[in-house]
Motif scaffolding. Structure first.
Motif, PDB file in Angstrom:
ATOM      1  N   VAL A 178       2.813 -20.020  -0.803  1.00 25.08           N
ATOM      2  CA  VAL A 178       2.120 -19.182   0.180  1.00 25.08           C
ATOM      3  C   VAL A 178       2.745 -17.795   0.153  1.00 25.08           C
ATOM      4  O   VAL A 178       3.962 -17.654   0.263  1.00 25.08           O
ATOM      5  CB  VAL A 178       2.224 -19.793   1.594  1.00 25.08           C
ATOM      6  CG1 VAL A 178       1.560 -18.870   2.609  1.00 25.08           C
ATOM      7  CG2 VAL A 178       1.579 -21.174   1.620  1.00 25.08           C
ATOM      8  N   PHE A 179       1.890 -16.782  -0.016  1.00 29.33           N
ATOM      9  CA  PHE A 179       2.373 -15.403  -0.062  1.00 29.33           C
ATOM     10  C   PHE A 179       1.745 -14.616   1.078  1.00 29.33           C
ATOM     11  O   PHE A 179       0.610 -14.879   1.487  1.00 29.33           O
ATOM     12  CB  PHE A 179       2.001 -14.735  -1.389  1.00 29.33           C
ATOM     13  CG  PHE A 179       2.596 -15.398  -2.600  1.00 29.33           C
ATOM     14  CD1 PHE A 179       3.922 -15.208  -2.931  1.00 29.33           C
ATOM     15  CD2 PHE A 179       1.826 -16.220  -3.409  1.00 29.33           C
ATOM     16  CE1 PHE A 179       4.475 -15.808  -4.049  1.00 29.33           C
ATOM     17  CE2 PHE A 179       2.369 -16.833  -4.523  1.00 29.33           C
ATOM     18  CZ  PHE A 179       3.700 -16.632  -4.845  1.00 29.33           C
ATOM     19  N   SER A 180       2.469 -13.620   1.551  1.00 24.83           N
ATOM     20  CA  SER A 180       1.912 -12.726   2.563  1.00 24.83           C
ATOM     21  C   SER A 180       0.931 -11.768   1.889  1.00 24.83           C
ATOM     22  O   SER A 180       0.953 -11.591   0.668  1.00 24.83           O
ATOM     23  CB  SER A 180       3.030 -11.932   3.243  1.00 24.83           C
ATOM     24  OG  SER A 180       3.612 -11.017   2.313  1.00 24.83           O
ATOM     25  N   ALA A 181       0.071 -11.146   2.699  1.00 24.31           N
ATOM     26  CA  ALA A 181      -0.889 -10.183   2.167  1.00 24.31           C
ATOM     27  C   ALA A 181      -0.178  -9.034   1.460  1.00 24.31           C
ATOM     28  O   ALA A 181      -0.645  -8.541   0.427  1.00 24.31           O
ATOM     29  CB  ALA A 181      -1.769  -9.652   3.301  1.00 24.31           C
ATOM     30  N   GLU A 182       0.977  -8.616   1.988  1.00 25.97           N
ATOM     31  CA  GLU A 182       1.729  -7.514   1.387  1.00 25.97           C
ATOM     32  C   GLU A 182       2.293  -7.912   0.032  1.00 25.97           C
ATOM     33  O   GLU A 182       2.297  -7.113  -0.914  1.00 25.97           O
ATOM     34  CB  GLU A 182       2.858  -7.088   2.326  1.00 25.97           C
ATOM     35  CG  GLU A 182       3.622  -5.849   1.872  1.00 25.97           C
ATOM     36  CD  GLU A 182       2.777  -4.585   1.847  1.00 25.97           C
ATOM     37  OE1 GLU A 182       3.191  -3.613   1.187  1.00 25.97           O
ATOM     38  OE2 GLU A 182       1.694  -4.570   2.482  1.00 25.97           O
ATOM     39  N   GLU A 183       2.773  -9.158  -0.100  1.00 29.14           N
ATOM     40  CA  GLU A 183       3.298  -9.633  -1.377  1.00 29.14           C
ATOM     41  C   GLU A 183       2.193  -9.679  -2.436  1.00 29.14           C
ATOM     42  O   GLU A 183       2.396  -9.270  -3.583  1.00 29.14           O
ATOM     43  CB  GLU A 183       3.900 -11.030  -1.209  1.00 29.14           C
ATOM     44  CG  GLU A 183       5.253 -11.043  -0.526  1.00 29.14           C
ATOM     45  CD  GLU A 183       5.762 -12.458  -0.317  1.00 29.14           C
ATOM     46  OE1 GLU A 183       6.909 -12.732  -0.723  1.00 29.14           O
ATOM     47  OE2 GLU A 183       5.015 -13.293   0.237  1.00 29.14           O
ATOM     48  N   ILE A 184       1.022 -10.172  -2.044  1.00 29.32           N
ATOM     49  CA  ILE A 184      -0.097 -10.250  -2.987  1.00 29.32           C
ATOM     50  C   ILE A 184      -0.514  -8.851  -3.428  1.00 29.32           C
ATOM     51  O   ILE A 184      -0.852  -8.619  -4.589  1.00 29.32           O
ATOM     52  CB  ILE A 184      -1.289 -10.991  -2.354  1.00 29.32           C
ATOM     53  CG1 ILE A 184      -0.894 -12.438  -2.037  1.00 29.32           C
ATOM     54  CG2 ILE A 184      -2.500 -10.987  -3.286  1.00 29.32           C
ATOM     55  CD1 ILE A 184      -1.905 -13.171  -1.190  1.00 29.32           C
ATOM     56  N   LEU A 185      -0.460  -7.908  -2.492  1.00 33.41           N
ATOM     57  CA  LEU A 185      -0.858  -6.532  -2.793  1.00 33.41           C
ATOM     58  C   LEU A 185       0.133  -5.838  -3.718  1.00 33.41           C
ATOM     59  O   LEU A 185      -0.261  -5.168  -4.678  1.00 33.41           O
ATOM     60  CB  LEU A 185      -0.984  -5.740  -1.486  1.00 33.41           C
ATOM     61  CG  LEU A 185      -1.273  -4.241  -1.610  1.00 33.41           C
ATOM     62  CD1 LEU A 185      -2.653  -4.012  -2.205  1.00 33.41           C
ATOM     63  CD2 LEU A 185      -1.164  -3.558  -0.253  1.00 33.41           C
ATOM     64  N   GLN A 186       1.413  -6.012  -3.473  1.00 28.31           N
ATOM     65  CA  GLN A 186       2.424  -5.217  -4.164  1.00 28.31           C
ATOM     66  C   GLN A 186       3.063  -5.900  -5.376  1.00 28.31           C
ATOM     67  O   GLN A 186       3.540  -5.210  -6.279  1.00 28.31           O
ATOM     68  CB  GLN A 186       3.532  -4.829  -3.173  1.00 28.31           C
ATOM     69  CG  GLN A 186       3.068  -3.957  -2.026  1.00 28.31           C
ATOM     70  CD  GLN A 186       2.585  -2.588  -2.474  1.00 28.31           C
ATOM     71  OE1 GLN A 186       2.900  -2.122  -3.566  1.00 28.31           O
ATOM     72  NE2 GLN A 186       1.809  -1.928  -1.627  1.00 28.31           N
ATOM     73  N   ASP A 187       3.081  -7.219  -5.411  1.00 26.50           N
ATOM     74  CA  ASP A 187       3.833  -7.946  -6.440  1.00 26.50           C
ATOM     75  C   ASP A 187       2.893  -8.600  -7.452  1.00 26.50           C
ATOM     76  O   ASP A 187       2.209  -9.576  -7.130  1.00 26.50           O
ATOM     77  CB  ASP A 187       4.705  -9.011  -5.768  1.00 26.50           C
ATOM     78  CG  ASP A 187       5.580  -9.755  -6.770  1.00 26.50           C
ATOM     79  OD1 ASP A 187       5.530  -9.439  -7.975  1.00 26.50           O
ATOM     80  OD2 ASP A 187       6.319 -10.670  -6.354  1.00 26.50           O
ATOM     81  N   PRO A 188       2.852  -8.104  -8.700  1.00 26.08           N
ATOM     82  CA  PRO A 188       1.970  -8.696  -9.713  1.00 26.08           C
ATOM     83  C   PRO A 188       2.230 -10.176  -9.964  1.00 26.08           C
ATOM     84  O   PRO A 188       1.302 -10.935 -10.222  1.00 26.08           O
ATOM     85  CB  PRO A 188       2.260  -7.861 -10.968  1.00 26.08           C
ATOM     86  CG  PRO A 188       2.777  -6.563 -10.450  1.00 26.08           C
ATOM     87  CD  PRO A 188       3.541  -6.914  -9.206  1.00 26.08           C
ATOM     88  N   GLN A 189       3.504 -10.586  -9.880  1.00 30.55           N
ATOM     89  CA  GLN A 189       3.847 -11.993 -10.108  1.00 30.55           C
ATOM     90  C   GLN A 189       3.230 -12.879  -9.018  1.00 30.55           C
ATOM     91  O   GLN A 189       2.625 -13.915  -9.312  1.00 30.55           O
ATOM     92  CB  GLN A 189       5.366 -12.166 -10.127  1.00 30.55           C
ATOM     93  CG  GLN A 189       5.837 -13.572 -10.480  1.00 30.55           C
ATOM     94  CD  GLN A 189       5.760 -13.860 -11.966  1.00 30.55           C
ATOM     95  OE1 GLN A 189       5.797 -12.944 -12.778  1.00 30.55           O
ATOM     96  NE2 GLN A 189       5.629 -15.132 -12.314  1.00 30.55           N
ATOM     97  N   ALA A 190       3.371 -12.465  -7.768  1.00 28.83           N
ATOM     98  CA  ALA A 190       2.783 -13.221  -6.659  1.00 28.83           C
ATOM     99  C   ALA A 190       1.266 -13.241  -6.770  1.00 28.83           C
ATOM    100  O   ALA A 190       0.624 -14.268  -6.518  1.00 28.83           O
ATOM    101  CB  ALA A 190       3.207 -12.599  -5.331  1.00 28.83           C
ATOM    102  N   ARG A 191       0.687 -12.120  -7.173  1.00 25.19           N
ATOM    103  CA  ARG A 191      -0.773 -12.041  -7.304  1.00 25.19           C
ATOM    104  C   ARG A 191      -1.278 -12.972  -8.403  1.00 25.19           C
ATOM    105  O   ARG A 191      -2.334 -13.596  -8.281  1.00 25.19           O
ATOM    106  CB  ARG A 191      -1.179 -10.591  -7.587  1.00 25.19           C
ATOM    107  CG  ARG A 191      -2.655 -10.298  -7.287  1.00 25.19           C
ATOM    108  CD  ARG A 191      -2.996  -8.826  -7.514  1.00 25.19           C
ATOM    109  NE  ARG A 191      -1.955  -7.978  -6.987  1.00 25.19           N
ATOM    110  CZ  ARG A 191      -1.305  -7.069  -7.699  1.00 25.19           C
ATOM    111  NH1 ARG A 191      -1.605  -6.878  -8.977  1.00 25.19           N
ATOM    112  NH2 ARG A 191      -0.372  -6.332  -7.153  1.00 25.19           N
ATOM    113  N   MET A 192      -0.544 -13.062  -9.494  1.00 28.54           N
ATOM    114  CA  MET A 192      -0.920 -13.952 -10.597  1.00 28.54           C
ATOM    115  C   MET A 192      -0.955 -15.409 -10.123  1.00 28.54           C
ATOM    116  O   MET A 192      -1.922 -16.136 -10.383  1.00 28.54           O
ATOM    117  CB  MET A 192       0.071 -13.806 -11.754  1.00 28.54           C
ATOM    118  CG  MET A 192      -0.188 -14.747 -12.916  1.00 28.54           C
ATOM    119  SD  MET A 192       1.129 -14.687 -14.166  1.00 28.54           S
ATOM    120  CE  MET A 192       2.467 -15.509 -13.272  1.00 28.54           C
ATOM    121  N   ILE A 193       0.099 -15.832  -9.419  1.00 26.72           N
ATOM    122  CA  ILE A 193       0.180 -17.214  -8.925  1.00 26.72           C
ATOM    123  C   ILE A 193      -0.918 -17.475  -7.899  1.00 26.72           C
ATOM    124  O   ILE A 193      -1.548 -18.539  -7.881  1.00 26.72           O
ATOM    125  CB  ILE A 193       1.570 -17.479  -8.320  1.00 26.72           C
ATOM    126  CG1 ILE A 193       2.646 -17.329  -9.409  1.00 26.72           C
ATOM    127  CG2 ILE A 193       1.637 -18.854  -7.679  1.00 26.72           C
ATOM    128  CD1 ILE A 193       4.064 -17.336  -8.879  1.00 26.72           C
TER     129      ILE A 193
END
Length: 322
Positions: A54-69
């Protein structure tokens, strides 16, 4: 008597064979049922339940690794990977490598605030063209589909892992450019500049905007435009609608050149042409043929010199061109 014995033996053998096949089939069916149940009811069989991070909206926005997962179980048929920028990389080069436009890389990396990238910087690379839509309050499948001119059913099919979404989520839009109004302010400004002009022709950049040692004079000075290396005779188009204010076969170091006033404060120069196809005072449209490339003026080989000016100030054309 011997024949009777042989007949009974065959009957017994056949019966044993039939029962063996029957029991083997039963065992196989039992195994299949057990395996199916283990997948359908993992808790009953002690199989661990898979928990997605589970990622926060900010993590998904800023972190390519989190967005990929985050995107992996949501989008059908598109593989996302994180790429580390190498020396001499740029977004255009990477987009060409994967067979889509630079809009895809920009649209899948909402953390970007500039087109320039640095060595070791990480960006998200999709295996197919498209962009990410940042979900806003009040969004629905229908509203998003209408915004990008795509069928609602196609959108749902591509985002097969999405049952519902909330503000801060991302939806993958296949084959579409990012929505300018949903970008961060920095990228909105840059995209608005790129809506002003189109490239006058395709080719290899042989020299960019900025200080350089002139290949003919050897002096260090500001190169006020870009040089696009092409064969002589390549068609050159107007970068935007405007009025021709110069069409000369003797334009100094430019050689044969055309200047166009776009009547919004911008003027573009097209130098070293081999021929001219317009006249002073003529109104032209974007992409319209204005001349052909050549090697006139002060050059070492055939190319187009392209300049963008606002007032008396030269601006890097790559701020405008894709």
């Amino acid at each position: 008597m011997e024949e009777i014995k042989k007949e009974k033996f065959e009957q017994i053998k056949n019966a044993v064979l039939r029962w063996s096949v029957f029991f083997a089939a039963l065992i196989a069916i039992f195994i299949v049922i057990q395996l199916s149940a283990a997948f359908i009811f993992p808790k009953l069989y002690g199989a661990p339940k898979v928990k997605l991070p589970v990622f926060s909206a900010e993590e998904i926005l800023q972190d390519p690794q989190a967005r990929m997962i985050y995107l992996a179980p949501r989008v059908r048929g598109v593989h996302f990977s994180v790429y580390k920028i190498q020396p001499k990389d740029n977004l255009w080069k990477l987009a060409g490598k994967y067979g889509y436009s630079v809009h895809t890389i920009i649209g899948c990396n909402p953390q970007l605030t500039t087109y320039n990238v640095n060595t070791n910087q990480k960006i998200l690379i999709p295996s197919a063209g498209g962009s990410l839509h940042p979900v806003r309050k009040g969004d629905s499948w229908e509203k998003i589909a209408e915004k990008y001119d795509i069928e609602t059913d196609v959108l749902k099919f591509e985002n097969y892992g999405v049952s519902s979404f909330t503000e801060g989520d991302f939806i993958f839009i296949p084959g579409r450019k990012p929505a300018i109004d949903l970008m961060n302010e920095s990228m909105q400004e840059k995209y608005s500049l790129r809506s002003l002009f189109v490239s006058p022709l395709g080719g290899r950049l042989s020299s960019v905007f900025g200080k350089r040692k002139h290949p003919v004079t050897g002096k260090v000075s500001l190169h006020g435009g870009i040089d696009i290396a092409v064969k002589s005779g390549t068609w050159v188009g107007a970068a935007a609608d405007g009025v021709v204010i110069l069409a000369s076969y003797d334009a100094g170091h430019y050689g044969t050149a055309v200047f166009i006033d776009h009547q919004n404060g911008y003027i573009t120069h097209y130098g070293h042409l081999s021929s001219i196809n317009v006249r002073v005072g003529q109104r032209v449209k974007a992409h319209q043929l204005i001349g052909k490339s050549g090697a006139t003026g002060r050059v070492t080989g055939p190319h187009l010199h392209f300049t963008v000016k606002k007032g008396n100030t030269s601006i890097d054309p790559l701020k405008f061109l894709w």
